[in-house]
Design a protein around this motif. Structure first.
Motif, PDB file in Angstrom:
ATOM      1  N   VAL A  88      61.711 103.710  20.727  1.00  0.00           N
ATOM      2  CA  VAL A  88      61.976 102.270  20.596  1.00  0.00           C
ATOM      3  C   VAL A  88      61.548 101.539  21.866  1.00  0.00           C
ATOM      4  O   VAL A  88      60.875 100.498  21.817  1.00  0.00           O
ATOM      5  N   GLY A  89      61.940 102.079  23.027  1.00  0.00           N
ATOM      6  CA  GLY A  89      61.566 101.458  24.292  1.00  0.00           C
ATOM      7  C   GLY A  89      60.063 101.436  24.497  1.00  0.00           C
ATOM      8  O   GLY A  89      59.502 100.441  24.972  1.00  0.00           O
ATOM      9  N   LEU A  90      59.387 102.518  24.122  1.00  0.00           N
ATOM     10  CA  LEU A  90      57.933 102.597  24.290  1.00  0.00           C
ATOM     11  C   LEU A  90      57.226 101.588  23.394  1.00  0.00           C
ATOM     12  O   LEU A  90      56.265 100.927  23.821  1.00  0.00           O
ATOM     13  N   THR A  91      57.692 101.454  22.163  1.00  0.00           N
ATOM     14  CA  THR A  91      57.103 100.462  21.252  1.00  0.00           C
ATOM     15  C   THR A  91      57.248  99.056  21.812  1.00  0.00           C
ATOM     16  O   THR A  91      56.293  98.258  21.814  1.00  0.00           O
ATOM     17  N   LEU A  92      58.443  98.727  22.303  1.00  0.00           N
ATOM     18  CA  LEU A  92      58.690  97.405  22.868  1.00  0.00           C
ATOM     19  C   LEU A  92      57.823  97.176  24.107  1.00  0.00           C
ATOM     20  O   LEU A  92      57.290  96.072  24.312  1.00  0.00           O
ATOM     21  N   PHE A  93      57.639  98.215  24.927  1.00  0.00           N
ATOM     22  CA  PHE A  93      56.842  98.080  26.142  1.00  0.00           C
ATOM     23  C   PHE A  93      55.382  97.797  25.809  1.00  0.00           C
ATOM     24  O   PHE A  93      54.739  96.941  26.438  1.00  0.00           O
ATOM     25  N   VAL A  94      54.840  98.494  24.817  1.00  0.00           N
ATOM     26  CA  VAL A  94      53.449  98.274  24.412  1.00  0.00           C
ATOM     27  C   VAL A  94      53.260  96.859  23.874  1.00  0.00           C
ATOM     28  O   VAL A  94      52.292  96.156  24.225  1.00  0.00           O
ATOM     29  N   LEU A  95      54.171  96.415  23.015  1.00  0.00           N
ATOM     30  CA  LEU A  95      54.071  95.062  22.448  1.00  0.00           C
ATOM     31  C   LEU A  95      54.190  93.993  23.532  1.00  0.00           C
ATOM     32  O   LEU A  95      53.446  92.994  23.520  1.00  0.00           O
ATOM     33  N   ALA A  96      55.124  94.190  24.468  1.00  0.00           N
ATOM     34  CA  ALA A  96      55.293  93.215  25.553  1.00  0.00           C
ATOM     35  C   ALA A  96      54.073  93.193  26.464  1.00  0.00           C
ATOM     36  O   ALA A  96      53.663  92.118  26.946  1.00  0.00           O
ATOM     37  N   SER A  97      53.476  94.361  26.716  1.00  0.00           N
ATOM     38  CA  SER A  97      52.273  94.425  27.547  1.00  0.00           C
ATOM     39  C   SER A  97      51.134  93.659  26.895  1.00  0.00           C
ATOM     40  O   SER A  97      50.398  92.916  27.562  1.00  0.00           O
ATOM     41  N   ALA A  98      50.970  93.840  25.577  1.00  0.00           N
ATOM     42  CA  ALA A  98      49.934  93.104  24.855  1.00  0.00           C
ATOM     43  C   ALA A  98      50.192  91.601  24.918  1.00  0.00           C
ATOM     44  O   ALA A  98      49.270  90.794  25.109  1.00  0.00           O
ATOM     45  N   ASN A 182      48.050  99.226  29.387  1.00  0.00           N
ATOM     46  CA  ASN A 182      49.230  99.934  28.888  1.00  0.00           C
ATOM     47  C   ASN A 182      49.170 100.217  27.393  1.00  0.00           C
ATOM     48  O   ASN A 182      49.847 101.140  26.911  1.00  0.00           O
ATOM     49  N   VAL A 183      48.389  99.421  26.664  1.00  0.00           N
ATOM     50  CA  VAL A 183      48.415  99.520  25.197  1.00  0.00           C
ATOM     51  C   VAL A 183      47.840 100.845  24.693  1.00  0.00           C
ATOM     52  O   VAL A 183      48.538 101.581  23.960  1.00  0.00           O
ATOM     53  N   PRO A 184      46.607 101.213  25.039  1.00  0.00           N
ATOM     54  CA  PRO A 184      46.114 102.507  24.540  1.00  0.00           C
ATOM     55  C   PRO A 184      46.903 103.701  25.078  1.00  0.00           C
ATOM     56  O   PRO A 184      47.140 104.673  24.349  1.00  0.00           O
ATOM     57  N   ILE A 185      47.318 103.610  26.345  1.00  0.00           N
ATOM     58  CA  ILE A 185      48.118 104.703  26.913  1.00  0.00           C
ATOM     59  C   ILE A 185      49.439 104.836  26.150  1.00  0.00           C
ATOM     60  O   ILE A 185      49.874 105.940  25.807  1.00  0.00           O
ATOM     61  N   GLY A 186      50.064 103.700  25.875  1.00  0.00           N
ATOM     62  CA  GLY A 186      51.338 103.708  25.168  1.00  0.00           C
ATOM     63  C   GLY A 186      51.213 104.234  23.754  1.00  0.00           C
ATOM     64  O   GLY A 186      52.086 104.970  23.266  1.00  0.00           O
ATOM     65  N   VAL A 187      50.132 103.876  23.054  1.00  0.00           N
ATOM     66  CA  VAL A 187      49.929 104.340  21.678  1.00  0.00           C
ATOM     67  C   VAL A 187      49.744 105.859  21.646  1.00  0.00           C
ATOM     68  O   VAL A 187      50.354 106.564  20.824  1.00  0.00           O
ATOM     69  N   VAL A 188      48.905 106.373  22.544  1.00  0.00           N
ATOM     70  CA  VAL A 188      48.695 107.826  22.612  1.00  0.00           C
ATOM     71  C   VAL A 188      49.999 108.537  22.963  1.00  0.00           C
ATOM     72  O   VAL A 188      50.343 109.579  22.384  1.00  0.00           O
ATOM     73  N   ALA A 189      50.755 107.965  23.930  1.00  0.00           N
ATOM     74  CA  ALA A 189      52.028 108.568  24.332  1.00  0.00           C
ATOM     75  C   ALA A 189      53.023 108.566  23.176  1.00  0.00           C
ATOM     76  O   ALA A 189      53.800 109.521  23.005  1.00  0.00           O
ATOM     77  N   PHE A 190      53.010 107.520  22.354  1.00  0.00           N
ATOM     78  CA  PHE A 190      53.921 107.436  21.202  1.00  0.00           C
ATOM     79  C   PHE A 190      53.636 108.568  20.219  1.00  0.00           C
ATOM     80  O   PHE A 190      54.561 109.263  19.751  1.00  0.00           O
ATOM     81  N   VAL A 191      52.362 108.762  19.891  1.00  0.00           N
ATOM     82  CA  VAL A 191      51.985 109.819  18.954  1.00  0.00           C
ATOM     83  C   VAL A 191      52.374 111.190  19.514  1.00  0.00           C
ATOM     84  O   VAL A 191      52.918 112.047  18.806  1.00  0.00           O
ATOM     85  N   ALA A 192      52.090 111.388  20.823  1.00  0.00           N
ATOM     86  CA  ALA A 192      52.435 112.670  21.448  1.00  0.00           C
ATOM     87  C   ALA A 192      53.937 112.884  21.484  1.00  0.00           C
ATOM     88  O   ALA A 192      54.424 114.007  21.255  1.00  0.00           O
ATOM     89  N   ALA A 193      54.700 111.822  21.760  1.00  0.00           N
ATOM     90  CA  ALA A 193      56.161 111.937  21.819  1.00  0.00           C
ATOM     91  C   ALA A 193      56.739 112.299  20.461  1.00  0.00           C
ATOM     92  O   ALA A 193      57.692 113.084  20.356  1.00  0.00           O
TER      93      ALA A 193
END
Length: 484
Positions: A88-98, A182-193
């Motif tokens: 949840v935190g990672l999703t919010l961080f990616v959206l806020a970064s965008a 942060n967006v591509p890094i966050g998306v890849v990290a989400f899938v890996a997590a």
């Protein structure tokens, strides 16, 4: 014998090191956003027409919301599972970064940064919590060591990476890539997590109630800190002396917060801050050192990058290189400090604070003697000294502050300490930024003078932290002599 059912049932997860890698990447990303944005401030000012107050909020707002949600977010992770809260935190961080990257005005950028700070505050305690969940014994020590190294590296490369991104993207839009990265890094990290981080067993989850997070405590503390920051950040925008009455409001809110926390404690309810912890001298003084020190040292990046870019015409990349000596010194000495702190004790923190103070004074002298283009070279060595000192302060102070804390309260104690660090950063940027920008305005653009006065204010804050450390050392010696 362990009373933690998760510890009794512990079986090493074969994916634990890969899961740790995901956690470290995300932790690196959130901590990077504390420092990377500093070199982007002049570009943001030009592109969006941001005021000095807007720039202060872009930096301090992130630190403030990051700090305020740390403890409640840690409790959410305890109650509902680290993996879910992490995602949840990672999703919010990616959206806020965008949202930060797409901002069309300073207001949108500030709001997006506040949300980004909330997301960072949600993620941070999950990273440390997952390390505790996934590792035991010597492996846990190695994992936390890697996390500490990640913190140091993120601080070191933040300004430099920001400078590179702005250089590649151009002055007009390069600052946007500081957030977009942060967006591509966050998306890849989400899938890996999703694949690598194990879910917490359903039977260990706890009911989620608003009372578990002390929402009124969060509100009172947050409002009190904002009431302190507002007149400082808006000092140039709000004419008249009426704005300083907010300090009275802040005092009332803080007093109300203390009374509320005591009330919660007496009734056996969850507290944002466990006030009983402050009966431990080492912990209370350690918290004060952390709060005041972070108020001082984090402002170095803020005002120095503005000075060399706005006042001296450095590119964002050159500005990033100019502050690298401090970050490198901190990254190098942090491991040394962690290795020797148990032998040296509070004297190590005192020595570190002294080095930071001397390094700051040396930087002021360098900026005075070499006020032109070569200030980056002149200030490199004193900034390196200050950075070495900083590495001997942060991690050792954390270790010493928690030394007397009961294991059962270690989580909340660490959360409160980190909250103080972030609130100190936010308030310090507001204070030092107010001095800095007021001097720029009153001298019609004397950036060198503004930097010297701003850094002198930061050095005084470090000096206060040093005085607190000395007081703790003196009290410890008296205790040893009297045997009580």
């Amino acid at each position: 014998m362990s009373t933690d059912p998760l510890s009794d049932q512990y079986q090493p997860d074969p994916r634990r090191w890969k899961a740790l890698a995901v956690c470290l990447v995300v932790g690196f990303m959130t901590l990077l956003d504390v420092s990377i944005v500093n070199v982007a401030l002049p570009s943001i000012e030009k592109a969006l027409g941001a005021t000095s107050a807007d720039l202060s909020w872009v930096v301090s707002g992130y630190a403030l919301t990051f700090g305020l949600v740390l403890v409640p977010a840690g409790r959410v992770g305890d109650a509902r599972g680290r993996k879910t809260t992490f995602l949840v935190g990672l999703t919010l961080f990616v959206l806020a970064s965008a949202s930060c990257g797409f901002a069309q005005g300073p207001g949108m950028l500030v709001i997006s940064r506040l949300v980004q700070g909330v997301a960072g505050g949600i993620l941070s305690p999950q990273v440390s919590g997952l390390i505790q969940l996934l590792f035991r014994g010597a492996e846990r020590g190695r994992a936390f060591g890697m996390f500490a190294a990640t913190i140091g590296i993120s601080t070191a490369v933040g300004p430099l990476l920001g400078g590179v991104l702005i250089q590649l993207g151009g002055v007009e839009h390069g600052w946007r890539w500081v957030f977009f990265v942060n967006v591509p890094i966050g998306v890849v990290a989400f899938v890996a997590a999703m694949r690598l981080i194990p879910a917490r067993p359903a039977e260990t989850k706890q009911p989620l109630r608003a009372s578990s997070f002390d929402p009124l405590g969060v509100l009172l503390l947050g409002a009190g800190v904002v009431a302190v920051m507002l007149p400082l950040v808006q000092e140039r925008q709000w004419p008249g002396a009426g704005k300083w009455l907010l300090f009275v409001v802040a005092a009332v809110l803080v007093v109300a917060f203390v009374f509320w926390e005591r009330h919660q404690g007496r009734r056996g309810r969850q507290q944002l801050v466990d006030l009983s912890l402050f009966s431990l001298r080492s912990y209370s003084l350690g918290c004060v050192i952390a709060l005041v020190y972070f108020a001082g040292f984090t402002t170095v990046f803020f005002i120095y990058t503005l000075y060399v870019q706005q006042g001296l015409g450095y590119s964002a990349l050159m500005a990033g290189l100019a502050v690298t000596p401090f970050a490198l010194g901190s990254a190098i000495s942090a491991k040394i400090g962690g290795d020797i702190v148990n032998r040296v004790g509070r004297r190590l923190v005192i020595a570190g604070l002294l080095l930071v103070f001397l390094g700051m004074v040396g930087t002021i002298i360098a900026a005075y003697l070499v006020p032109g283009q070569y200030v980056g070279y002149a200030a490199a060595f004193p900034l390196l000294i200050a950075g070495v000192g900083s590495g001997l302060v942060i991690s050792p102070n954390l270790t010493l502050s928690l030394d007397e804390v009961p294991v059962s309260k270690a989580g909340i104690a660490g959360g409160v300490l980190q909250t103080g660090q972030r609130i100190g950063s936010a308030a310090g940027i507001a204070l030092v930024g107010a001095v800095f920008f007021a001097q720029v305005a009153s001298t019609h653009g004397d950036w060198a003078r503004a930097f010297q006065l701003g850094l002198a204010t930061a050095a005084l804050l470090v000096l206060v932290a040093l005085a607190v450390g000395l007081a703790d050392q003196i009290a410890e010696r008296r205790t040893a002599v009297t045997g009580s």
